[in-house]
Enzyme design. Structure first.
Site, PDB file in Angstrom:
ATOM      1  N   GLY A  95      -7.545  -2.647  25.250  1.00 22.25           N
ATOM      2  CA  GLY A  95      -6.184  -2.113  25.130  1.00 22.25           C
ATOM      3  C   GLY A  95      -6.043  -0.958  24.167  1.00 22.25           C
ATOM      4  O   GLY A  95      -4.933  -0.594  23.770  1.00 22.25           O
ATOM      5  N   TYR A 120       5.051  -6.197  17.439  1.00 21.25           N
ATOM      6  CA  TYR A 120       5.228  -5.316  16.277  1.00 21.25           C
ATOM      7  C   TYR A 120       5.928  -4.023  16.687  1.00 21.25           C
ATOM      8  O   TYR A 120       6.925  -3.604  16.085  1.00 21.25           O
ATOM      9  CB  TYR A 120       3.851  -5.028  15.671  1.00 21.25           C
ATOM     10  CG  TYR A 120       3.857  -4.060  14.514  1.00 21.25           C
ATOM     11  CD1 TYR A 120       4.050  -4.506  13.216  1.00 21.25           C
ATOM     12  CD2 TYR A 120       3.654  -2.693  14.725  1.00 21.25           C
ATOM     13  CE1 TYR A 120       4.055  -3.619  12.146  1.00 21.25           C
ATOM     14  CE2 TYR A 120       3.658  -1.795  13.668  1.00 21.25           C
ATOM     15  CZ  TYR A 120       3.850  -2.265  12.385  1.00 21.25           C
ATOM     16  OH  TYR A 120       3.863  -1.374  11.341  1.00 21.25           O
ATOM     17  N   ILE A 147     -18.649   1.602  14.864  1.00 21.76           N
ATOM     18  CA  ILE A 147     -17.654   2.307  15.686  1.00 21.76           C
ATOM     19  C   ILE A 147     -17.439   1.502  16.954  1.00 21.76           C
ATOM     20  O   ILE A 147     -18.406   1.144  17.643  1.00 21.76           O
ATOM     21  CB  ILE A 147     -18.158   3.723  16.049  1.00 21.76           C
ATOM     22  CG1 ILE A 147     -18.211   4.586  14.785  1.00 21.76           C
ATOM     23  CG2 ILE A 147     -17.279   4.351  17.119  1.00 21.76           C
ATOM     24  CD1 ILE A 147     -18.750   5.986  15.023  1.00 21.76           C
ATOM     25  N   VAL A 190      -8.958   1.740   9.782  1.00 22.99           N
ATOM     26  CA  VAL A 190     -10.385   2.073   9.902  1.00 22.99           C
ATOM     27  C   VAL A 190     -10.910   2.786   8.648  1.00 22.99           C
ATOM     28  O   VAL A 190     -12.056   2.554   8.235  1.00 22.99           O
ATOM     29  CB  VAL A 190     -10.647   2.897  11.192  1.00 22.99           C
ATOM     30  CG1 VAL A 190      -9.921   4.233  11.174  1.00 22.99           C
ATOM     31  CG2 VAL A 190     -12.122   3.098  11.416  1.00 22.99           C
ATOM     32  N   SER A 242       6.912   3.115  13.238  1.00 25.23           N
ATOM     33  CA  SER A 242       5.472   3.262  13.491  1.00 25.23           C
ATOM     34  C   SER A 242       5.225   3.983  14.801  1.00 25.23           C
ATOM     35  O   SER A 242       6.027   3.867  15.754  1.00 25.23           O
ATOM     36  CB  SER A 242       4.853   1.853  13.568  1.00 25.23           C
ATOM     37  OG  SER A 242       3.563   1.907  14.129  1.00 25.23           O
ATOM     38  N   GLN A 255       5.954  -7.460   8.109  1.00 30.65           N
ATOM     39  CA  GLN A 255       4.722  -8.083   8.559  1.00 30.65           C
ATOM     40  C   GLN A 255       3.944  -6.903   9.135  1.00 30.65           C
ATOM     41  O   GLN A 255       4.399  -6.267  10.093  1.00 30.65           O
ATOM     42  CB  GLN A 255       5.104  -9.149   9.604  1.00 30.65           C
ATOM     43  CG  GLN A 255       3.978 -10.012  10.114  1.00 30.65           C
ATOM     44  CD  GLN A 255       2.930  -9.252  10.869  1.00 30.65           C
ATOM     45  OE1 GLN A 255       1.824  -9.061  10.351  1.00 30.65           O
ATOM     46  NE2 GLN A 255       3.239  -8.787  12.053  1.00 30.65           N
ATOM     47  N   ASN A 298      -1.493   7.136  11.551  1.00 32.54           N
ATOM     48  CA  ASN A 298      -2.490   6.292  10.869  1.00 32.54           C
ATOM     49  C   ASN A 298      -2.551   6.657   9.387  1.00 32.54           C
ATOM     50  O   ASN A 298      -3.211   7.631   9.014  1.00 32.54           O
ATOM     51  CB  ASN A 298      -3.848   6.458  11.541  1.00 32.54           C
ATOM     52  CG  ASN A 298      -3.897   5.775  12.906  1.00 32.54           C
ATOM     53  OD1 ASN A 298      -3.161   6.134  13.821  1.00 32.54           O
ATOM     54  ND2 ASN A 298      -4.738   4.771  13.032  1.00 32.54           N
ATOM     55  N   PHE A 356       0.833  -1.210   0.000  1.00 26.70           N
ATOM     56  CA  PHE A 356       0.000   0.000   0.000  1.00 26.70           C
ATOM     57  C   PHE A 356       0.872   1.267   0.000  1.00 26.70           C
ATOM     58  O   PHE A 356       0.838   2.067  -0.949  1.00 26.70           O
ATOM     59  CB  PHE A 356      -0.930  -0.069   1.223  1.00 26.70           C
ATOM     60  CG  PHE A 356      -1.498   1.244   1.680  1.00 26.70           C
ATOM     61  CD1 PHE A 356      -2.135   2.096   0.793  1.00 26.70           C
ATOM     62  CD2 PHE A 356      -1.401   1.622   3.026  1.00 26.70           C
ATOM     63  CE1 PHE A 356      -2.662   3.314   1.224  1.00 26.70           C
ATOM     64  CE2 PHE A 356      -1.919   2.822   3.463  1.00 26.70           C
ATOM     65  CZ  PHE A 356      -2.545   3.667   2.564  1.00 26.70           C
ATOM     66  N   ILE A 357       1.685   1.427   1.014  1.00 27.39           N
ATOM     67  CA  ILE A 357       2.518   2.636   1.087  1.00 27.39           C
ATOM     68  C   ILE A 357       3.627   2.563   0.041  1.00 27.39           C
ATOM     69  O   ILE A 357       3.907   3.532  -0.673  1.00 27.39           O
ATOM     70  CB  ILE A 357       3.100   2.819   2.505  1.00 27.39           C
ATOM     71  CG1 ILE A 357       1.965   3.004   3.523  1.00 27.39           C
ATOM     72  CG2 ILE A 357       4.056   4.020   2.546  1.00 27.39           C
ATOM     73  CD1 ILE A 357       2.411   3.016   4.990  1.00 27.39           C
TER      74      ILE A 357
HETATM   75  C1  UD1 Z   1      -2.892   1.918  14.345  1.00 32.36           C
HETATM   76  C2  UD1 Z   1      -2.102   1.021  13.448  1.00 32.36           C
HETATM   77  C3  UD1 Z   1      -1.313   0.085  14.248  1.00 32.36           C
HETATM   78  C4  UD1 Z   1      -0.500   0.817  15.333  1.00 32.36           C
HETATM   79  C5  UD1 Z   1      -1.423   1.685  16.159  1.00 32.36           C
HETATM   80  C6  UD1 Z   1      -0.670   2.489  17.215  1.00 32.36           C
HETATM   81  C7  UD1 Z   1      -3.338   0.732  11.363  1.00 32.36           C
HETATM   82  C8  UD1 Z   1      -4.197  -0.144  10.545  1.00 32.36           C
HETATM   83  N1  UD1 Z   1      -3.017   0.285  12.587  1.00 32.36           N
HETATM   84  O1  UD1 Z   1      -3.835   1.171  15.048  1.00 32.36           O
HETATM   85  O2  UD1 Z   1      -0.413  -0.566  13.386  1.00 32.36           O
HETATM   86  O3  UD1 Z   1       0.040  -0.100  16.219  1.00 32.36           O
HETATM   87  O4  UD1 Z   1      -2.048   2.569  15.265  1.00 32.36           O
HETATM   88  O5  UD1 Z   1       0.137   3.415  16.627  1.00 32.36           O
HETATM   89  O6  UD1 Z   1      -2.944   1.805  10.948  1.00 32.36           O
HETATM   90  N2  UD1 Z   1     -12.307   1.374  14.497  1.00 32.36           N
HETATM   91  C9  UD1 Z   1     -13.682   1.410  14.489  1.00 32.36           C
HETATM   92  N3  UD1 Z   1     -14.346   0.634  13.588  1.00 32.36           N
HETATM   93  C10 UD1 Z   1     -13.696  -0.184  12.698  1.00 32.36           C
HETATM   94  C11 UD1 Z   1     -12.286  -0.223  12.733  1.00 32.36           C
HETATM   95  C12 UD1 Z   1     -11.614   0.563  13.650  1.00 32.36           C
HETATM   96  O7  UD1 Z   1     -14.306   2.123  15.287  1.00 32.36           O
HETATM   97  O8  UD1 Z   1     -14.383  -0.859  11.903  1.00 32.36           O
HETATM   98  C13 UD1 Z   1     -11.589   2.261  15.433  1.00 32.36           C
HETATM   99  C14 UD1 Z   1     -10.609   1.545  16.325  1.00 32.36           C
HETATM  100  O9  UD1 Z   1     -11.245   1.015  17.447  1.00 32.36           O
HETATM  101  C15 UD1 Z   1      -9.639   2.676  16.635  1.00 32.36           C
HETATM  102  C16 UD1 Z   1      -9.641   3.537  15.366  1.00 32.36           C
HETATM  103  O10 UD1 Z   1     -10.823   3.180  14.668  1.00 32.36           O
HETATM  104  O11 UD1 Z   1     -10.094   3.459  17.692  1.00 32.36           O
HETATM  105  C17 UD1 Z   1      -8.450   3.314  14.482  1.00 32.36           C
HETATM  106  O12 UD1 Z   1      -8.320   1.907  14.294  1.00 32.36           O
HETATM  107  P1  UD1 Z   1      -7.238   1.277  13.301  1.00 32.36           P
HETATM  108  O13 UD1 Z   1      -7.368   1.873  11.962  1.00 32.36           O
HETATM  109  O14 UD1 Z   1      -7.339  -0.199  13.439  1.00 32.36           O
HETATM  110  O15 UD1 Z   1      -5.840   1.809  13.838  1.00 32.36           O
HETATM  111  P2  UD1 Z   1      -5.213   1.864  15.322  1.00 32.36           P
HETATM  112  O16 UD1 Z   1      -5.960   1.053  16.284  1.00 32.36           O
HETATM  113  O17 UD1 Z   1      -5.023   3.321  15.635  1.00 32.36           O
END
Ligand code: UD1
Length: 328
Positions: free
Chosen positions: A295, A166, A226, A210, A142, A101, A195, A20-21
Site C-alpha cells: 500500500g 489517521y 530500504i 525513515v 497531514s 495519536q 515527511n 517531536f514537532i
Molecule cells: C509518512 C508519514 C505518515 C503519512 C504518510 C503519507 C511519517 C513517519 N509517516 O509515511 O504519517 O501517512 O507519510 O503522507 O512521517 N523506509 C525504508 N526503510 C525504513 C523505513 C522506511 O525504506 O527503514 C521507506 C518507506 O518504505 C517509505 C519511505 O521510507 O517509502 C518513508 O517512510 P516513512 O518515514 O515511514 O514515511 P511514509 O511512509 O512516507
C-alpha cells in the site's frame, strides 16, 4: 542573553508541546518572547524535550518562567487544565494543536482510539477556542489526507482520498476547523505536514520516520534497510522549518480557513537519502533491500505556493544540512 523568561505576553497554548514537532515549536515561541503553556499527556511526548525551559534556574531573577507544562489529555477538554493558568495570566491568545495519536499503523489497528484522540481531541480544542475567544487555532494536519494522488506535486485542491483512519480523522478535523471558522467565528489554519524529520524524532518503532531510523542505524554503523527498490520519493521537511510555519500560522492573522501544504517542494528518493546518510556518518553502513511495504505511495511531493503566498513561508533547510543537524 535571553534566558527563557517573559513578563507580559499573551498566552500561547501548545497541545502536544512535549512531542517531536511540538517541542521545536515551543523553542521557537519562547525565542520569540512568548509565554507558552504546553498541554501534553506525555504518552508519546517527553518531558526531556522541554528540559531547558523547565529548569527552575530560568526563574531565578523572580520573573515568571516562560513555559508551563500541564500533564493532561486533550480529549478531556481544556477548560479545567487551563483554569488556574488563565486566572493568573489572562486569556489564551492562540492555540497550536499538535496533540495526536501519531501512528498511521496504530490507527489501522485501533480506529476507535484514533477517532477519540485525533478527532474528539480537535473538537475539544475548538470548543475551548470558541468559548474563550481565542484569536487563532493552528492545527497539524497531514499529507495523509490525500492518499494516492494522480500526479505530483500535490496541490491542496486535489481530491482527498485518505487511506487510513489517521488520514480520515485529520481530514475530518480540517472540516471541523472550517466549520468553527465559518459559523462560530474562530480563526483557524490547517497545515498538512509532509515527511517531517529532525532532532528528537523517536526512531524506536519500525514505523518511525525513515530518517530517524536511518540516522540511528548509520550512527551505530549498522545496515540500512530500504523497502522496495528505493526509487519511491518523499518530500522531507526539516522540523525547524515546520516550527517556523506553525508559528507564522498561529501568531499571524493571515490564512483564516486556509488549508496548506508544509513541505519543501523537493523530492528525494529513499535510495538517495540512504546514500547521503551513510556518507555523512563516515560510510560504515551497508545498504540492503527488503520487500516493498504494502500500500505504499510511490511519489510524494508538496506544492508549496499556497504556504508561500498566504504565510510567506518557504522551507529553507537543505536536506544535507538538516541531516547534519539530525545526526548531531
Ligand atoms: C509518512 C508519514 C505518515 C503519512 C504518510 C503519507 C511519517 C513517519 N509517516 O509515511 O504519517 O501517512 O507519510 O503522507 O512521517 N523506509 C525504508 N526503510 C525504513 C523505513 C522506511 O525504506 O527503514 C521507506 C518507506 O518504505 C517509505 C519511505 O521510507 O517509502 C518513508 O517512510 P516513512 O518515514 O515511514 O514515511 P511514509 O511512509 O512516507
Amino acid at each position: 542573553m535571553y534566558r527563557g523568561r517573559v513578563t507580559h505576553s499573551p498566552l500561547v497554548v501548545v497541545t502536544g508541546g512535549a512531542g517531536f514537532i511540538g517541542s521545536h515549536v515551543v523553542d521557537r515561541l519562547i525565542g520569540l518572547g512568548r509565554r507558552v503553556v504546553v498541554i501534553d499527556d506525555l504518552r508519546s511526548g517527553k518531558r526531556a524535550n522541554l528540559a531547558r525551559w523547565l529548569d527552575p534556574r530560568h526563574a531565578l531573577d523572580g520573573a515568571e518562567p516562560a513555559l508551563e507544562l500541564l500533564v493532561n489529555d486533550v480529549t478531556e477538554g481544556l477548560f479545567a487544565p487551563l483554569a488556574a493558568v488563565t486566572a493568573k495570566h489572562g486569556p489564551v491568545d492562540r492555540i497550536i494543536h499538535l496533540a495526536a495519536q501519531v501512528s498511521v499503523v496504530a490507527s489501522i489497528a485501533n480506529p476507535l482510539v484514533d477517532v477519540h484522540v485525533n478527532y474528539r481531541g480537535t473538537v475539544q480544542v475548538l470548543e475551548y477556542a470558541r468559548a474563550a475567544g481565542v484569536k487563532k487555532v493552528a492545527f497539524a494536519s497531514s499529507a495523509a489526507v490525500y492518499g494516492e494522488t494522480d500526479r505530483v506535486p500535490v496541490e491542496e485542491d486535489f481530491p482527498c482520498r485518505p487511506m487510513s483512519p489517521y488520514g480520515i480523522d485529520k481530514y475530518a478535523s480540517e472540516k471541523m476547523l472550517h466549520y468553527y471558522s465559518a459559523v462560530q467565528g474562530v480563526a483557524t489554519t490547517a497545515l498538512r505536514f509532509f515527511n517531517v524529520y529532525g532532532p528528537r524524532q523517536d526512531p524506536s518503532s519500525p514505523y518511525s520516520g525513515v530518517i530517524s531510523i536511518f540516522a540511528d542505524r548509520a550512527r551505530a554503523g549498522r545496515d540500512l534497510t530500504i523497502f522496495g527498490d528505493g526509487e519511491q520519493t518523499r518530500d522531507f521537511v526539516y522540523v525547524g522549518d515546520v516550527a517556523r510555519a506553525v508559528c507564522e500560522a498561529a501568531l499571524g492573522d493571515a490564512g483564516d480557513r486556509a488549508v496548506m501544504n508544509i513541505g519543501t517542494g523537493r523530492e528525494t528518493s529513499v535510495s538517495q537519502l540512504a546514500r547521503t546518510v551513510v556518507e555523512l556518518c563516515g560510510g560504515r553502513s551497508q545498504i540492503v533491500h527488503a520487500p516493498a511495504r504494502a500500500g505504499e505511495i510511490v511519489r510524494s511531493l508538496a506544492a508549496v505556493e499556497r504556504a508561500a503566498t498566504v504565510l510567506g513561508f518557504r522551507a529553507e533547510t537543505a536536506l544535507a544540512d538538516g541531516l547534519r543537524a539530525t545526526l548531531g
